[in-house]
Design an enzyme around this catalytic site. Structure first.
Site, mmCIF file in Angstrom:
data_model
loop_
_atom_site.group_PDB
_atom_site.id
_atom_site.type_symbol
_atom_site.label_atom_id
_atom_site.label_comp_id
_atom_site.label_asym_id
_atom_site.label_seq_id
_atom_site.Cartn_x
_atom_site.Cartn_y
_atom_site.Cartn_z
ATOM 1 N N SER A 92 -7.289 4.312 -11.772
ATOM 2 C CA SER A 92 -8.883 4.406 -11.337
ATOM 3 C C SER A 92 -9.674 5.308 -11.485
ATOM 4 O O SER A 92 -10.311 5.480 -12.020
ATOM 5 C CB SER A 92 -8.669 3.316 -9.934
ATOM 6 O OG SER A 92 -9.669 3.070 -8.816
ATOM 7 N N ASP A 137 -7.819 -8.465 -12.757
ATOM 8 C CA ASP A 137 -8.220 -7.132 -12.253
ATOM 9 C C ASP A 137 -9.246 -7.512 -11.032
ATOM 10 O O ASP A 137 -10.361 -7.321 -11.874
ATOM 11 C CB ASP A 137 -7.693 -5.770 -12.982
ATOM 12 C CG ASP A 137 -7.906 -4.842 -11.461
ATOM 13 O OD1 ASP A 137 -8.765 -4.610 -11.101
ATOM 14 O OD2 ASP A 137 -8.417 -3.562 -12.253
ATOM 15 N N HIS A 140 -4.940 -4.045 -9.687
ATOM 16 C CA HIS A 140 -5.551 -2.542 -9.992
ATOM 17 C C HIS A 140 -4.615 -1.523 -9.991
ATOM 18 O O HIS A 140 -4.860 -0.506 -10.760
ATOM 19 C CB HIS A 140 -7.360 -2.549 -9.321
ATOM 20 C CG HIS A 140 -7.374 -1.458 -9.654
ATOM 21 N ND1 HIS A 140 -8.226 -1.131 -10.485
ATOM 22 C CD2 HIS A 140 -7.930 -0.909 -8.882
ATOM 23 C CE1 HIS A 140 -9.052 -0.440 -10.674
ATOM 24 N NE2 HIS A 140 -8.460 0.378 -9.512
#
Length: 267
Positions: A95, A217, A245
């Protein structure tokens, strides 16, 4: 301050193997890698750490001004590599840590061999010709909600981020991870995460890279993965048949396999 205690550094795996440096995302800590570490540790020297303000990192190291920019986190990564004398590092960033990895490889290319970007986003904001997934109003509402009721925000957002509604234990784990994070520090990191724009940094990445995205996602749509692949000079894209995610939790086997294949062979 010693980097090992500052960032709660843990080293495991094959001592003589290639180095994998695993960096967690917002609201998380190194514990979220635990399902992929056993597979990776058979072939690699795995280095885990917590960003300052997260997990068991030393809270005395926190500085709101320093960590209001991803550059502060990237500087920490470079310092960690230098103080532990890590070389030819394969940096795996989840991320927001994907962009932290982008900045770190640009700052110290001599330390890094490859870059793995797990569900990355260089900008969460929609722009002309670019779909980040969120409007400015969306981001402002998200941050206002986080500021006013962090625990409530955590309980609401964790299921959205995790996906997999048929596996509620995954969202519960993410909620618990958010709730363990100091709210004041989390609010700064959230603004840094959701308001950063690193699109102009992508063409500067000096090492072979791999984007790993999920088929579905809610935080980083498929267009983002393709954008990152197309704007880093030497970059491949792998799409996992997974939801959410955080595939290191929801699909640890395929995630570990994609990381290992690229780290060992991909270029």
């Amino acid at each position: 301050m010693d980097v090992r205690s500052r960032n709660n550094v843990v080293v495991t795996g094959e001592p003589g193997g290639p180095v994998l440096l695993l960096a967690h995302g917002f609201g998380c800590d190194q514990n979220l890698w635990r399902l992929v570490v056993p597979a990776l540790a058979r072939r690699f020297r795995v280095v885990l750490f917590d960003h300052v303000g997260s997990g068991r990192a030393d809270p005395a190291a926190w500085d709101a001004r320093r960590y209001s920019s991803l550059d502060g986190y990237a500087e920490d990564v470079v310092t960690l590599c230098r103080e532990l004398d890590l070389r030819d590092v394969v940096f795996v960033g989840h991320s927001v840590s994907a962009m932290i990895g982008v900045l770190a490889t640009i700052a110290a290319p001599e330390r890094f061999a490859k870059l793995v970007l797990l569900t990355p986003s260089p900008s969460y904001l929609d722009d002309e010709g670019y779909r980040g997934g969120f409007s400015r109003a969306d981001i402002e509402e998200l941050l206002d909600s986080l500021d006013s009721n962090y625990l409530g925000w955590s309980a609401t957002m964790a299921p959205v981020i995790m996906g997999n509604p048929d596996r509620p234990e995954l969202a519960e784990e993410l909620t618990n991870s958010f709730c363990r994070t100091d709210p004041a520090m989390a609010k700064v990191f959230a603004r840094t995460t959701f308001l950063s724009d690193n699109r102009d940094d992508l063409p500067k990445v000096p090492v072979p890279s791999l984007v790993i995205e999920c088929a579905h996602d809610a935080i980083a749509p498929r267009e983002v993965g393709a954008y990152v692949r197309d704007h880093i000079p030497d970059c491949r894209l792998v799409t996992l048949d997974a939801i959410g995610h955080c595939p290191q939790l929801s699909a640890p086997g395929p995630t570990a396999e994609a990381i290992a294949e690229f780290a060992a062979n991909g270029s």
